[in-house]
Design an enzyme around this catalytic site. Structure first.
Site, PDB file in Angstrom:
ATOM      1  N   LYS A  13       0.832  -1.214   0.000  1.00  0.00           N
ATOM      2  CA  LYS A  13       0.000   0.000   0.000  1.00  0.00           C
ATOM      3  C   LYS A  13       0.863   1.261   0.000  1.00  0.00           C
ATOM      4  O   LYS A  13       0.636   2.181  -0.776  1.00  0.00           O
ATOM      5  CB  LYS A  13      -0.892   0.059   1.255  1.00  0.00           C
ATOM      6  CG  LYS A  13      -1.856  -1.088   1.418  1.00  0.00           C
ATOM      7  CD  LYS A  13      -2.678  -0.942   2.703  1.00  0.00           C
ATOM      8  CE  LYS A  13      -1.858  -0.948   3.978  1.00  0.00           C
ATOM      9  NZ  LYS A  13      -1.193  -2.237   4.266  1.00  0.00           N
ATOM     10  N   ARG A  88      -9.084   1.589   8.872  1.00  0.00           N
ATOM     11  CA  ARG A  88      -8.720   0.202   9.133  1.00  0.00           C
ATOM     12  C   ARG A  88      -9.821  -0.566   9.843  1.00  0.00           C
ATOM     13  O   ARG A  88      -9.675  -1.749  10.105  1.00  0.00           O
ATOM     14  CB  ARG A  88      -7.471   0.182  10.011  1.00  0.00           C
ATOM     15  CG  ARG A  88      -6.198  -0.144   9.238  1.00  0.00           C
ATOM     16  CD  ARG A  88      -5.134  -0.395  10.274  1.00  0.00           C
ATOM     17  NE  ARG A  88      -3.970  -1.056   9.812  1.00  0.00           N
ATOM     18  CZ  ARG A  88      -2.898  -0.453   9.322  1.00  0.00           C
ATOM     19  NH1 ARG A  88      -2.899   0.828   9.102  1.00  0.00           N
ATOM     20  NH2 ARG A  88      -1.837  -1.161   9.025  1.00  0.00           N
ATOM     21  N   ARG A 127      11.444  -6.055   4.574  1.00  0.00           N
ATOM     22  CA  ARG A 127      11.189  -4.603   4.499  1.00  0.00           C
ATOM     23  C   ARG A 127      12.215  -3.848   5.325  1.00  0.00           C
ATOM     24  O   ARG A 127      12.506  -4.206   6.460  1.00  0.00           O
ATOM     25  CB  ARG A 127       9.778  -4.286   5.008  1.00  0.00           C
ATOM     26  CG  ARG A 127       9.552  -2.787   5.198  1.00  0.00           C
ATOM     27  CD  ARG A 127       8.116  -2.379   5.127  1.00  0.00           C
ATOM     28  NE  ARG A 127       7.310  -2.852   6.234  1.00  0.00           N
ATOM     29  CZ  ARG A 127       5.990  -2.651   6.327  1.00  0.00           C
ATOM     30  NH1 ARG A 127       5.354  -2.011   5.353  1.00  0.00           N
ATOM     31  NH2 ARG A 127       5.330  -3.111   7.354  1.00  0.00           N
ATOM     32  N   ARG A 160      11.507  -2.540  11.155  1.00  0.00           N
ATOM     33  CA  ARG A 160      10.542  -2.080  12.161  1.00  0.00           C
ATOM     34  C   ARG A 160      10.305  -3.164  13.204  1.00  0.00           C
ATOM     35  O   ARG A 160      10.217  -4.336  12.870  1.00  0.00           O
ATOM     36  CB  ARG A 160       9.214  -1.715  11.481  1.00  0.00           C
ATOM     37  CG  ARG A 160       9.186  -0.304  10.939  1.00  0.00           C
ATOM     38  CD  ARG A 160       8.028  -0.054  10.005  1.00  0.00           C
ATOM     39  NE  ARG A 160       6.750  -0.572  10.482  1.00  0.00           N
ATOM     40  CZ  ARG A 160       5.620  -0.508   9.766  1.00  0.00           C
ATOM     41  NH1 ARG A 160       5.625   0.054   8.560  1.00  0.00           N
ATOM     42  NH2 ARG A 160       4.506  -0.994  10.249  1.00  0.00           N
ATOM     43  N   ARG A 171      -0.609  -9.292  13.275  1.00  0.00           N
ATOM     44  CA  ARG A 171      -1.177  -8.190  12.481  1.00  0.00           C
ATOM     45  C   ARG A 171      -2.050  -8.721  11.352  1.00  0.00           C
ATOM     46  O   ARG A 171      -3.065  -8.111  10.996  1.00  0.00           O
ATOM     47  CB  ARG A 171      -0.044  -7.311  11.934  1.00  0.00           C
ATOM     48  CG  ARG A 171       0.604  -6.486  13.028  1.00  0.00           C
ATOM     49  CD  ARG A 171       1.925  -5.902  12.605  1.00  0.00           C
ATOM     50  NE  ARG A 171       1.773  -4.923  11.544  1.00  0.00           N
ATOM     51  CZ  ARG A 171       2.753  -4.526  10.752  1.00  0.00           C
ATOM     52  NH1 ARG A 171       3.957  -5.041  10.895  1.00  0.00           N
ATOM     53  NH2 ARG A 171       2.532  -3.632   9.831  1.00  0.00           N
TER      54      ARG A 171
END
Ligand code: ADP
Ligand code: ADP
Ligand code: ZN
Length: 214
Positions: A13, A88, A127, A160, A171
């Site tokens: 996204k 969300r 990531r 992260r 998540r």
């Protein structure tokens, strides 16, 4: 042009939102980036959000909605914006609708970037994020010119805390329970666009642009 990006954590996204924002000169509004900036600056909002984020849980709706409603009133939003990571939950989407209706506006497109759960852990563990400028990379798929250093601003990149595999699984569960229902919500409004997020970054972008410009 008012756009919402939907999709699982790690679907791409943010990557696509940044490109859309650049092409159509509208701001990219990432609630995750806003929370991370607040955490970095040690604000009250940041302190409240951090405990939820670290556990892979959503920050409560009431801490999110006012922030976004204030943000879209700023001058740079007159020609639209790209939301990334908001809404969300159904209550967030309803609150957004109400706030937009009050000023005679509405969302033009909700772009759902579809990536199966089986690809997500790889996406997240690779990531690397720049906490200074918000850029994101992937060790294999979207590498930086110099390893570990942001191409845009030269800061050091980080993995992260919430991208560790245990938290990613949590998540994903939260995503399926609380965020996935938004796909039907926007389908019912006739603004849903679905793209295959497993394709490479440029192809996904092309698919999105072709719908936005129909
Ligand atoms: P990703 O891009 O990987 O999906 P984000 O940066 O959007 O992650 O969000 C990171 C975390 O910030 C989320 O797991 C959640 O705790 C919090 N967060 C971000 N946006 C929202 C939102 N709209 N509502 C509730 N929590 C949010
Ligand atoms: P989200 O905002 O949905 O959480 P990101 O845009 O941060 O997702 O992307 C998650 C990870 O996957 C990042 O490391 C990013 O560089 C990488 N990525 C994004 N799009 C693609 C793609 N089309 N193919 C492969 N990797 C991608
Ligand atoms: Zn940077």
């Amino acid at each position: 042009m008012k756009i919402i990006m939907l999709g699982a954590p790690g679907a791409g996204k943010g990557t696509q939102a940044k490109r859309i924002a650049e092409k159509y000169t509208v701001p990219h509004i990432s609630t995750g980036d806003i929370f991370r900036a607040n955490i970095k600056n040690g604000t009250e909002l940041g302190n409240k959000a951090k405990s939820y984020m670290d556990q892979g849980l959503l920050v409560p709706d009431e801490l999110v909605v006012d922030l976004v409603v204030d943000r879209v009133k700023q001058d740079d939003c007159v020609n639209g914006y790209v939301f990334d990571g908001f809404p969300r939950t159904i209550p967030q989407a309803e609150a957004l609708d109400t706030a937009l209706k009050a000023i005679n506006e509405k969302i033009d497109f909700a772009v759902n970037v579809e990536v199966p759960d089986s690809n997500i852990v790889d996406r997240m563990s690779g990531r690397r994020a720049c906490l200074n400028c918000g850029a994101t990379y992937h060790l294999e798929h979207i590498p930086t010119k110099v390893e570990g250093i942001c191409d845009v601003c030269g800061s050091e990149l980080v993995l992260r805390d919430d991208d560790k595999p245990e938290t990613v699984l949590k998540r994903l569960k939260v995503y399926h329970e609380q965020t996935q229902p938004l796909i039907d919500f926007y389908k019912n409004q006739g603004v849903l666009v679905e793209v295959d997020g497993t394709k490479d970054m440029a192809e996904v972008f092309k698919a999105i642009v072709s719908v936005l410009e129909q």
